[in-house]
Design a protein around this motif. Structure first.
Motif, short mmCIF file in Angstrom:
data_model
loop_
_atom_site.label_atom_id
_atom_site.label_comp_id
_atom_site.label_asym_id
_atom_site.label_seq_id
_atom_site.Cartn_x
_atom_site.Cartn_y
_atom_site.Cartn_z
N ASP A 50 -0.70 -5.41 -3.58
CA ASP A 50 -1.82 -4.93 -2.78
C ASP A 50 -2.78 -4.41 -3.87
N THR A 51 -3.52 -5.18 -4.28
CA THR A 51 -4.41 -5.15 -5.47
C THR A 51 -5.56 -4.00 -4.91
N GLU A 52 -6.18 -4.19 -3.70
CA GLU A 52 -7.17 -3.45 -3.24
C GLU A 52 -6.75 -1.70 -3.31
N ALA A 53 -5.42 -1.74 -2.72
CA ALA A 53 -4.96 -0.32 -2.58
C ALA A 53 -4.52 0.10 -3.72
N ALA A 54 -4.23 -0.56 -5.09
CA ALA A 54 -4.34 -0.03 -6.30
C ALA A 54 -5.40 0.42 -6.74
N ALA A 55 -6.52 -0.61 -6.66
CA ALA A 55 -7.58 0.06 -7.11
C ALA A 55 -8.31 1.06 -6.45
N SER A 56 -8.02 1.47 -5.29
CA SER A 56 -8.75 2.66 -4.45
C SER A 56 -7.96 3.72 -5.18
N ARG A 57 -6.92 3.87 -5.78
CA ARG A 57 -6.30 4.97 -6.63
C ARG A 57 -6.19 4.97 -7.99
N GLY A 58 -7.24 3.96 -8.63
CA GLY A 58 -7.31 3.88 -10.05
C GLY A 58 -6.11 3.49 -10.69
N ILE A 59 -5.37 2.55 -10.24
CA ILE A 59 -4.08 1.95 -10.65
C ILE A 59 -4.44 0.59 -11.12
N LEU A 60 -4.40 0.33 -12.54
CA LEU A 60 -4.32 -1.05 -12.91
C LEU A 60 -3.24 -1.89 -12.45
N VAL A 61 -3.78 -3.29 -12.10
CA VAL A 61 -2.63 -4.32 -11.85
C VAL A 61 -2.97 -5.29 -13.09
N ALA A 62 -2.21 -5.91 -13.74
CA ALA A 62 -2.29 -6.80 -14.83
C ALA A 62 -1.32 -7.84 -14.46
N ARG A 69 0.87 -1.32 -0.04
CA ARG A 69 0.04 0.12 0.09
C ARG A 69 0.75 1.35 -0.08
N ASP A 70 2.06 1.32 0.62
CA ASP A 70 2.80 2.46 0.80
C ASP A 70 3.43 2.97 -0.54
N VAL A 71 3.47 2.05 -1.54
CA VAL A 71 3.77 2.25 -3.03
C VAL A 71 3.05 3.10 -3.75
N PHE A 72 1.55 2.51 -3.41
CA PHE A 72 0.25 3.22 -4.16
C PHE A 72 0.23 4.53 -3.58
N GLU A 73 0.58 4.65 -2.25
CA GLU A 73 0.05 6.13 -1.48
C GLU A 73 1.22 6.93 -1.93
N ALA A 74 2.43 6.55 -2.30
CA ALA A 74 3.60 7.58 -2.78
C ALA A 74 3.66 7.93 -4.07
N ALA A 75 3.12 7.00 -5.02
CA ALA A 75 3.30 7.09 -6.36
C ALA A 75 2.50 8.41 -6.89
N ASP A 76 3.06 9.21 -7.75
CA ASP A 76 2.29 10.51 -7.89
C ASP A 76 1.75 10.42 -9.35
N ARG A 77 2.25 9.41 -10.42
CA ARG A 77 1.66 9.21 -11.87
C ARG A 77 1.40 7.76 -11.99
N LEU A 78 1.75 6.85 -11.24
CA LEU A 78 1.70 5.48 -11.51
C LEU A 78 0.18 4.99 -11.96
N ALA A 79 0.28 4.41 -13.05
CA ALA A 79 -1.14 3.92 -13.67
C ALA A 79 -1.27 2.44 -13.69
N LEU A 80 -0.01 1.96 -14.05
CA LEU A 80 -0.12 0.31 -14.22
C LEU A 80 0.90 -0.35 -13.51
N VAL A 81 0.62 -1.38 -12.94
CA VAL A 81 1.47 -2.44 -12.38
C VAL A 81 1.26 -3.62 -13.10
N ILE A 82 2.44 -4.13 -13.43
CA ILE A 82 2.42 -5.53 -14.27
C ILE A 82 3.00 -6.50 -13.30
N ARG A 83 2.45 -7.56 -13.09
CA ARG A 83 3.14 -8.79 -12.62
C ARG A 83 3.60 -9.56 -13.53
#
Length: 405
Positions: A77-89, A54-68
Motif C-alpha cells: 500500500d504505497t499510498e498509506a506509506a506515503a501518507s506517513r513519510g515512509i519510502l517504498v523502493a 495499511r495496517d502495517v504502516f499504521e502500526a509502525a513506530d520507526r519504519l522509514a523504508l520498505v524494499i520490494r
C-alpha cells in the motif's frame, strides 16, 4: 539500522548488511496478517511476496523504508506509506533476464509440445510420428505488451530465434528504450486492433494497474489469430481466465502461463485450476524470477538500496512525487557557512512558501555552495531582494516551473 526480512533472504545479504553495523532479523514464516504486530522497532522492511497493507504502516513506530525485492509494488500500500513519510523502493530489471528466459522456454515448450513428449516417454510411449508436426518459430510475429526491461529482454531473445517483434507505440517513451527498440528492429503500431490480428504470439509484460486488470478479455482474445499463442509471465489479473478458457477451445489458442489470478500465496499448497490443467496450456508455478542469477542480483540490490538510504539517497523510490513540482525554483548561491540556509528557509516560511524539493551542492574547495529550492505558492514581490540581502548569500534567482497547476 534494524532491518526485518519478511521473506527468505540470501545469507550473503545478511552478512553484508551486518558487516556495515546493521541488525538483521530474518523471519520468512511471517504472513501479511502478522506484520503489523512485528514491525515495531525496525527501520526497514524487506519483502518479496508478502503483502504490506495499511495496517502495517499504521502500526509502525520507526519504519522509514520498505524494499520490494523485485519489480512490482502492487502488493504494498504505497499510498498509506506515503501518507506517513515512509519510502517504498523496488528493484526493477534485476530479474528481467530470468523472466525472459522462462517466457521463451514456455514458447518452445508449446511449439514443440515438450511437456507431452517427456510425459509419454516417461510412461513408456514412443510417438515420433505424432510429435513431428510442430509449426516452428522462424519467421513468426510476436507482439509484446509492456516494453520495460523484461519486454526488451524477451524481444532480444525472440529476435535471436528469427521472430519479428512488434509493440504498441507510446508517447513519451524513454529515449533509451526507443534506441534499444530500434536496435532490435521492433515495429511500432498504434493500437491493439492493429497489433493482435498480425501476431502468432502475444507476450504480456505489464504491471497490474486499474488499466491493465482484465485487459485480456473476450474482445482481446477475439482479435488474436486462430491457433496463436498467449504468454503471460507478468500478473495473473491481466487475464480474464474464463474468457481464455473459452478461447482455448473455440479459437484453438494455446497459452504459456507462469501466473494466475487466484494462485496460492504460499510456496506450497494444494491447488486446482481448470486453466492450468487445460491440455492447451503449458503452466509453471510463478517461477519467472526464480533463478540463482536473478536472486543474487536482487540480493545485491537490497544492500545497494539500504546503503543509498543511509547516505540520504531515496533510490528507486516509487511513492515520491517527481522532483520538479511546485510553482517556482529558487536558486540561492551562498557561502558554505552554518545557518545560511536556516535564514533562507525562515524567509520562505514568512512568505507562506512551502518547500517541495531542495538540494544543496558545495563547490570545489568548500567555500561556497548553491541551493536549488522548489517552492509551492506565489513568490511575493521583494522576496528575491530580501533573500539577496541576507548575510553570506551571494545571489538569488527564480524560475517558474512549467506545467504547475
Amino acid at each position: 539500522m534494524r532491518v526485518l526480512f519478511a521473506d527468505a533472504v540470501s545469507g550473503a545479504t545478511v552478512t553484508e548488511l551486518e558487516s556495515r553495523g546493521h541488525v538483521c532479523v530474518v523471519d520468512p514464516a511471517l504472513r501479511a496478517g502478522d506484520l503489523a504486530a512485528r514491525v515495531d522497532g525496525f527501520d526497514a522492511l524487506v519483502v518479496r511476496s508478502t503483502k504490506v497493507g495499511r495496517d502495517v504502516f499504521e502500526a509502525a513506530d520507526r519504519l522509514a523504508l520498505v524494499i520490494r525485492a523485485g519489480a512490482g509494488t502492487n502488493t504494498i500500500d504505497t499510498e498509506a506509506a506515503a501518507s506517513r513519510g515512509i519510502l517504498v523502493a523496488n528493484l526493477p530489471g534485476r530479474n528481467a533476464a530470468a523472466v525472459a528466459e522462462l517466457a521463451l522456454g514456455l514458447l518452445l515448450a508449446i511449439d514443440r509440445r515438450i511437456v507431452d513428449n517427456a510425459t509419454d516417454l516417461r510412461a513408456g510411449r514412443w510417438d515420433k510420428s505424432g510429435y513431428s508436426r510442430a509449426q516452428g518459430l522462424l519467421g513468426s510475429t510476436m507482439g509484446i505488451l509492456g516494453l520495460g526491461s523484461i519486454g526488451l529482454e524477451v524481444a532480444q531473445r525472440a529476435r535471436a530465434f528469427g521472430i519479428d517483434v512488434r509493440t504498441l507505440s507510446k508517447p513519451g517513451r524513454d529515449p533509451d528504450v526507443l534506441a534499444r527498440a530500434e536496435d532490435l528492429r521492433i515495429g511500432m503500431v498504434d493500437s491493439l486492433a492493429d497489433l493482435l490480428p498480425c501476431c502468432d504470439i502475444v507476450s504480456l509484460h505489464l504491471p497490474s494497474t486499474p488499466d491493465t486488470v482484465g485487459l485480456v478479455d473476450q474482445e482481446f482474445l477475439g482479435q488474436m489469430r486462430h491457433g496463436s499463442i498467449l504468454l503471460n509471465t507478468s500478473r495473473g489479473e491481466l487475464v480474464d481466465e474464463q474468457a481464455l478458457l473459452r478461447a482455448l477451445d473455440d479459437r484453438d489458442l494455446r497459452a504459456g502461463l507462469d501466473v494466475y489470478a487466484d494462485e496460492p500465496g504460499t510456496g506450497t499448497a494444494q491447488w486446482s485450476s481448470p486453466l492450468a490443467q487445460h491440455p492447451r496450456v503449458v503452466g509453471t508455478h510463478h517461477i519467472g524470477a526464480s533463478t540463482q542469477q536473478a536472486q543474487d542480483s536482487i540480493a545485491a540490490g537490497v544492500v545497494e538500496l539500504i546503503d543509498a538510504f543511509v547516505e540520504g539517497e531515496a533510490r528507486n523510490c516509487v511513492n515520491l512525487t517527481p522532483s520538479r513540482i511546485g510553482s517556482a525554483t529558487l536558486t540561492v548561491r551562498h557561502l558554505d557557512r552554518v545557518g545560511v540556509l536556516a535564514h533562507v528557509l525562515d524567509r520562505l516560511s514568512r512568505a507562506s512558501l512551502n518547500v517541495e524539493h531542495m538540494e544543496n551542492r558545495v563547490f570545489r574547495g568548500g567555500g561556497a555552495a548553491v541551493a536549488s529550492i522548489d517552492v509551492a505558492g506565489a513568490v511575493p514581490e521583494g522576496l528575491l531582494a530580501d533573500l539577496d540581502a541576507l548575510p553570506d548569500v551571494l545571489g538569488v534567482s527564480a524560475t517558474e516551473i512549467a506545467g504547475d497547476a
